[in-house]
Motif scaffolding. Structure first.
Motif, mmCIF file in Angstrom:
data_model
loop_
_atom_site.group_PDB
_atom_site.id
_atom_site.type_symbol
_atom_site.label_atom_id
_atom_site.label_comp_id
_atom_site.label_asym_id
_atom_site.label_seq_id
_atom_site.Cartn_x
_atom_site.Cartn_y
_atom_site.Cartn_z
ATOM 1 N N UNK A 279 -81.037 -4.706 -38.883
ATOM 2 C CA UNK A 279 -79.662 -5.084 -39.484
ATOM 3 C C UNK A 279 -79.446 -6.695 -38.948
ATOM 4 N N UNK A 280 -79.653 -6.805 -37.725
ATOM 5 C CA UNK A 280 -79.394 -8.172 -37.056
ATOM 6 C C UNK A 280 -80.157 -9.183 -37.827
ATOM 7 N N UNK A 281 -81.433 -9.046 -38.326
ATOM 8 C CA UNK A 281 -82.263 -9.899 -39.130
ATOM 9 C C UNK A 281 -81.379 -10.209 -40.307
ATOM 10 N N UNK A 282 -80.976 -9.084 -40.760
ATOM 11 C CA UNK A 282 -80.068 -9.437 -42.199
ATOM 12 C C UNK A 282 -78.818 -9.736 -42.083
ATOM 13 N N UNK A 283 -78.366 -10.051 -41.120
ATOM 14 C CA UNK A 283 -77.103 -10.575 -40.805
ATOM 15 C C UNK A 283 -76.748 -11.704 -41.534
ATOM 16 N N UNK A 284 -77.581 -12.998 -41.635
ATOM 17 C CA UNK A 284 -77.165 -14.200 -42.477
ATOM 18 C C UNK A 284 -76.924 -13.558 -43.888
ATOM 19 N N UNK A 285 -77.875 -12.771 -44.420
ATOM 20 C CA UNK A 285 -77.851 -12.411 -45.805
ATOM 21 C C UNK A 285 -76.435 -11.511 -46.019
ATOM 22 N N UNK A 286 -76.250 -10.730 -45.053
ATOM 23 C CA UNK A 286 -74.772 -10.023 -45.390
ATOM 24 C C UNK A 286 -73.612 -10.754 -44.924
ATOM 25 N N UNK A 287 -73.828 -11.738 -44.230
ATOM 26 C CA UNK A 287 -72.468 -12.558 -44.110
ATOM 27 C C UNK A 287 -72.332 -13.338 -45.424
ATOM 28 N N UNK A 288 -73.379 -13.523 -46.290
ATOM 29 C CA UNK A 288 -73.171 -14.217 -47.470
ATOM 30 C C UNK A 288 -72.599 -13.201 -48.445
#
Length: 953
Positions: free
Chosen positions: A479-488
């Motif tokens: 989830x930490x690695x997905x954070x930039x995509x989730x912020x989008x």
């Protein structure tokens, strides 16, 4: 010729100057990195200082003596022992003969020429300024040179006369006495004078009183026995010295005479395992921590350190990015004057190096200073003195290097980002086009899927907590690695928001390089908090459901099992006077034999009674076959039969906490029903008419009566029971009223009215009382009552039912505060970075007529947006491991329950293992924390910025 040394030297000088100019940001990063270093270095110093060398450990145990002899209680039979004397066993096997038992004459085991000093320990209740305090009594001539180092003097002097005692400092503090006070023991009229205080370096919290040999234990033992109370038991060891000391050969010679020896010489120079006969005995050996256990411990420590460094990097990384943003013109000038990308990276990395080194120095120095200053507090908390203040430079250097590495790791991403920026963009303030990584979201999705699968497998197919925890950790990193995509994805909500929050959200989404690390830091902190809070709330709900109240809420009971209940009337009145009593119900107990016997007295003049359970009502799993009394009754049944019998009403465990008397029998009247909260008019009428009332149907026979056996011959009863027969004794049969509906009687299964006991010819003695209260007794009332009851000199069992008290409330509050501080800190850093990036936009807004408050409002919403995104993602990520761990516990406890059923007993029904989401904690995190972060950021932001000026060309 310019080398890498000159480049890094210049980079470090630039970084140091930049850090000094931006003191606020530098202090923030330094504090984040230094705080863990302070904690770890202080912990290392504390652990190392608390470790004792062999000489120090032996000195605390033996003083200056060469050995301590202990009686293993085997009647002088030869023994085998470990070198430290903690483990021992008979030298011979006693499979077909009685095991050796009895005292050993330790003096005869001493070698020729040895000198011995007796050290005797016992336990008794001593009178204090507040009442009675159970205290360890020691008779040892403490002025003897052999005792030096065992009992360091704190104040006054050691006893020199039979009427003098010394006490530990902890005892004097607890008792309210001081040097010069008179001290007496319960049951002994003689008084002793406290002439000094000492401490036990290895057990500072021990309540102990020292007297000369024969001055206190023997007189107190005789007084107690003469007063009809149990005498004192004591343990005696011998401190000894001998020419040449006690070698391992000497120890073995003394083992042959039945003594166990702790030797100074053996401790300092232990024998090889092959020379220890005990270790060669079958079933014995040395138990050291396995390689796997050590590896697991190292892995756990490594995981904690790694997560801590990750958290710091996630928090400090944006702060270094702030510095890089504010210094982009300076970095652009480096590029314009011939510097390449590696020079730019070196300058930013040097910033991490400078801060890391400063944090290492500050953290280590603070750790040293705090440990040194807090040494007395740490010693009191651990309950023992340090051996010495042990500073190990290599370990502290390794801890300090963690700060340097953390600073460099936190600066890596900003360094790479800054080096990729063109010189023109740096000089003009343009940021260029930034593209998000396409690989990172894929890696994050794979990690989430794999981690969730592992956690699901661990919680549904195995009983291993480690599998669930490992899978959850992998999923959280995903989830930490997905954070930039989730912020989008959060940017899609901007179209429904007002202007200021829409601008803040759009800015956060466009600048994911600075937003994502801060959101990830908040996510990590909140996920851990939510996981622990969910697990704690679930465990709390289980404990609340499993809690068994001893009385109705606010009720009070007081029982006196000793001395024939002669102090019971005075104790009853004391409770009545000091508690807010509504209804009082006095209770007695049946007495068999001498009236002055206590409830637990096994003297031959003291009998006992039994509530007889008819054979048809006895649980078949407990019925002993008289022909084979040694056989387990449950072994006669199959697994299926044992499962079925576990649900039989005859085999169910008793309701309530249970009380002291056999069969839960009390002698009382209908007032007891009122205090217990039992509203049963028929039962009250039966008691008023002198008829016993039973809440348990097992002792009630088919004729509606209960039988009570009065046993007067204990020896004959013991022989009969060992043979699988009933104990001989007179049986009293009484008609009873059987209560239906199984109300909660709090362990009271049978109430016998005084008139019925008298009519049946059974003697009774006062036992205590039950009280209902108008209001819940306060802490002050409890303390005063305890003091008054201590002054009576009676062994009183007092219960004040306060109901279930959660132990997790302070934990949940602390976790919420911790997560809130981390969230606000990370969001604040991200807001500072946003302000550095958006300075031009803010000036443009001001130029087109935006009011000054827009700057403050936008700053608040920027901070709130980051906090909200991190809290939402962290809450979702934190629930997964908690649910997995609870499901694993549920499977484990259900398996234990099934195993219990297979053996024929059910431990209180099917285990209740709930999963409870702490909504109050989540609400505080989801609403209060982002709102607080936004308000704080808005308050500390200035409404007006600096005037814009044209950059020099």
């Amino acid at each position: 010729m310019r080398t890498w040394y000159h480049s890094w030297r210049a980079a470090i000088r630039i970084a140091r100057r930049d850090a000094w100019r931006s003191k606020g940001r530098s202090f923030l990063v330094l504090a984040m990195i230094a705080l863990p270093i302070v904690g770890v270095s202080a912990a290392d110093l504390t652990v190392r200082s608390a470790e004792l060398s062999t000489e120090q450990s032996v000195s605390r145990s033996l003083g200056t003596a060469d050995a301590r002899l202990t009686d293993p209680g085997m009647g002088g039979a030869p023994v085998l022992q470990s070198p430290d004397g903690n483990n021992y066993a008979p030298a011979e096997d006693y499979e077909d003969q009685p095991f050796p038992d009895g005292d050993t004459d330790l003096a005869k085991a001493l070698p020729a020429g040895a000198k011995a000093l007796e050290d005797r320990l016992s336990q008794a209740k001593l009178r204090t300024a507040h009442g009675l305090l159970s205290t360890e009594i020691r008779e040892l001539k403490a002025t003897d040179p052999m005792v030096e180092g065992m009992m360091p003097l704190v104040g006054g002097r050691l006893p020199e006369k039979p009427g003098e005692v010394a006490a530990t400092a902890h005892f004097l503090e607890e008792s309210g006495l001081r040097i010069g006070s008179a001290l007496s023991a319960r049951g002994l009229d003689r008084e002793y004078t406290v002439v000094g205080s000492y401490e036990l370096p290895g057990a500072l919290d021990t309540n102990q009183v020292n007297a000369l040999p024969g001055a206190l234990i023997d007189p107190l033992d005789k007084a107690l026995v003469a007063d009809g109370m149990p005498g004192l038991s004591s343990d005696t060891t011998l401190l000894a010295t001998a020419p040449g000391g006690f070698t391992w050969n000497t120890v073995q010679e003394m083992n042959a005479k039945g003594a166990v020896v702790e030797s100074r010489a053996v401790a300092l120079d232990p024998p090889a395992e092959s020379e220890v006969p005990l270790y060669q005995k079958e079933g014995w050996g040395t138990w050291e921590e396995s390689t796997a256990a050590k590896a697991a411990a190292l892995a756990a420590v490594g995981t904690v350190v790694g997560l801590a460094m990750l958290e710091i990097c996630l928090l400090a990384g944006p702060a270094f990015a702030v510095g890089a943003r504010r210094s982009r013109r300076q970095l652009g000038l480096v590029g314009a004057n011939g510097g390449d990308r590696r020079h730019i990276r070196a300058i930013v990395l040097a910033g991490g190096l400078v801060i890391g080194v400063a944090a290492a120095v500050v953290g280590t120095v603070l750790g040293l200073a705090l440990t040194f200053l807090l040494q007395p507090v740490l010693e009191d908390a651990m309950g023992k003195r340090f051996g010495h203040f042990d500073v190990r430079p290599l370990e502290l250097l390794g801890i300090a290097l963690l700060a340097v590495v953390t600073g460099l790791l936190a600066a890596i991403v900003p360094a790479i980002t800054s080096s990729r920026q063109s010189v023109l963009a740096s000089l003009t303030g343009r940021r260029g086009v930034r593209r998000s990584s396409r690989v990172l979201p894929v890696v994050g999705l794979v990690a989430v899927a794999v981690g969730a699968s592992i956690a699901l497998y661990g919680s549904t197919m195995t009983d291993q907590f480690a599998i669930v925890a490992g899978g959850s950790a992998i999923a959280e990193l995903g989830i930490v690695a997905l954070t930039p995509a989730l912020v989008g994805l959060f940017g899609k909500f901007g179209r429904v928001l007002p202007l200021s929050p829409r601008l803040a959200l759009r800015d956060a989404v466009r600048n994911r390089g600075r937003t994502a690390p801060a959101v990830a830091a908040v996510l990590a902190a909140v996920a851990g908090t939510v996981a622990v809070a969910t697990y704690a709330a679930s465990d709390d709900a289980q404990r609340r459901a499993d809690y068994v109240a001893q009385l109705p809420h606010g009720a009070v009971s007081v029982m006196l099992p000793e001395a024939g209940g002669r102090e019971a009337p005075a104790v009853r009145e004391t409770v009545q006077r000091l508690m807010p009593v509504d209804v009082r119900a006095d209770v007695d107990r049946i007495s068999v034999g001498r009236a002055s016997c206590s409830l637990w007295d096994d003297d031959k003049d003291c009998g006992y009674y039994e509530v007889v359970v008819p054979k048809p009502n006895e649980c078949p799993l407990n019925l002993v076959d008289p022909a084979r009394p040694e056989e387990d009754p449950a072994a006669r049944f199959t697994k299926e039969e044992r499962r079925k019998l576990a649900d039989d009403w005859r085999c169910k465990s008793g309701r309530g906490p249970g009380i002291m008397t056999d069969g839960g029998l009390l002698v009382g009247d209908e007032k007891l029903l009122t205090v217990l909260g039992i509203d049963d008019p028929q039962a009250a009428a039966a008691l008023a008419a002198g008829k016993p009332v039973s809440f348990d149907r097992r002792p009630v026979d088919t004729g509606g009566a209960v039988s009570i056996r009065l046993v007067t011959d204990r020896d004959a009863a013991e022989k009969a029971v060992n043979a699988g027969k009933d104990a001989p004794g007179e049986i009293k049969r009484l008609d009873v009223h059987q209560v239906t509906g199984e109300p909660n009687s709090y362990g009271v299964d049978l109430i016998l009215p005084p008139a019925a006991a008298k009519a049946a010819g059974m003697s009774t003695v006062p036992f205590g009382a039950y009280y209902s209260t108008d209001t819940m007794p306060s802490s002050e009332q409890r303390q005063k009552l305890d003091g008054e009851l201590d002054n009576t000199g009676s062994d009183v069992d007092l219960v004040v039912e306060e109901g279930y008290v959660s132990e997790n409330s302070i934990i949940l509050l602390s976790l919420t505060v911790f997560a809130g501080l981390i969230t606000i800190g990370a969001a604040g850093i991200a807001t500072g970075l946003a302000q550095a990036d958006a300075e031009a936009d803010l000036k443009t807004l001001a130029a087109v007529g935006a009011p000054p408050r827009v700057r403050r409002t936008l700053s608040g919403f920027q901070c709130g947006v980051v906090a909200l995104m991190g809290v939402v993602l962290g809450s979702a990520a934190g629930v997964l491991p908690a649910i997995g761990l609870r499901l694993t516990e549920r499977r484990q406890q259900h398996d234990w329950y099934q195993q219990a059923l297979d053996q024929g007993w059910g431990p209180g029904g099917v285990p209740f293992v709930p999963v409870v989401v702490p909504w109050a904690t989540l609400a505080a995190l989801l609403v209060a924390v982002p709102l607080g972060a936004a308000l704080l950021a808005a308050l500390v932001t200035r409404s007006r910025g600096a005037l814009a000026r044209r950059e020099a060309s």
